[in-house]
Write an enzyme that holds these catalytic residues in place. Sequence first.
Site, PDB file in Angstrom:
ATOM      1  N   GLU A 120       0.797  -1.262   0.027  1.00 43.04           N
ATOM      2  CA  GLU A 120      -0.030   0.104   0.059  1.00 43.04           C
ATOM      3  C   GLU A 120       0.817   1.247  -0.056  1.00 43.04           C
ATOM      4  OE1 GLU A 120      -4.043  -1.439   1.975  1.00 43.04           O
ATOM      5  OE2 GLU A 120      -2.213  -1.468   3.226  1.00 43.04           O
ATOM      6  N   GLU A 140      -4.425  -9.581   3.823  1.00 44.13           N
ATOM      7  CA  GLU A 140      -5.069  -9.306   5.154  1.00 44.13           C
ATOM      8  C   GLU A 140      -6.384 -10.326   5.265  1.00 44.13           C
ATOM      9  OE1 GLU A 140      -3.374  -5.339   4.135  1.00 44.13           O
ATOM     10  OE2 GLU A 140      -4.093  -7.042   3.004  1.00 44.13           O
TER      11      GLU A 140
END
Length: 266
Positions: A120, A140
């Site tokens: 990210e 995740e």
Amino acid sequence: MTPDDGRPRVVVERRGHVTLVGLDRPEKRNAADVRMLRELASAYGEFERDPEARVAVVHGVGDHFTGGLDLADIGPRMASSGGLDLVPDGGRDPWGLIGPDRTKPVVVAVQGTCLTLGVELILASEIAVAADSTRFGQIEVSRAILPFGGATLRFPRAVGWGDAMRWMLTGELFDAAEAHRIGLVSEVVPHGQQLDRALAIAARIAAQAPLAVQATLSNARLAVREGDAAAAARLGDELTRLAASEDAAIGMRAFLTRTDPDFVGR
């Protein structure tokens, strides 16, 4: 000295007009606890305020860029009603999700493990260089949470829906060649050369007219967020502003004399 005795998790150094920001918790594969995340936000704020800093290079100290979140530290805080407070006073969100936009470009150099928030950070930056050793993962879903650092917003836009969903929904790891194929990283270099290559790119950016670099970055972001028409409507005013700058005169003199310009950011 023990690893968690209070030493900085993030190290900042300026070389000329380039600011180096290093994730420095190598004994934990640079996994991010709350302290590292807050220190990183502070480093971004320092970079933004420094009038002599024109571009930043974010890198990982040691063999890995980041193992992602230190869930032992962050996990319990995720479920609390107070949530995560990751941007201290004077800081700037490295993932660009809260607060004002960063105005200056960031280049990222990655190697070894680059998980979750590391991917990210790449998605929130302008340019990324990967060592051929790098293994990426947006994992995740394997930890029963969702990406919350911008991947759900930016990954599909950056690499296309199918490739983004392939990696976000499976939680599988992928290599540097795949990251380059889908456009997540700009270049792949032999392991150990990633930081030098990122610094070379940053030095090239830093040698350009700072106001023009910032205006280019801002207009491109505007096009992504609000569409082509909104960005096009700003071009004329921005061009007029830049053409009246001291740097524009410096650039013209350099062109006429066939010398390298030394831009001043005014």
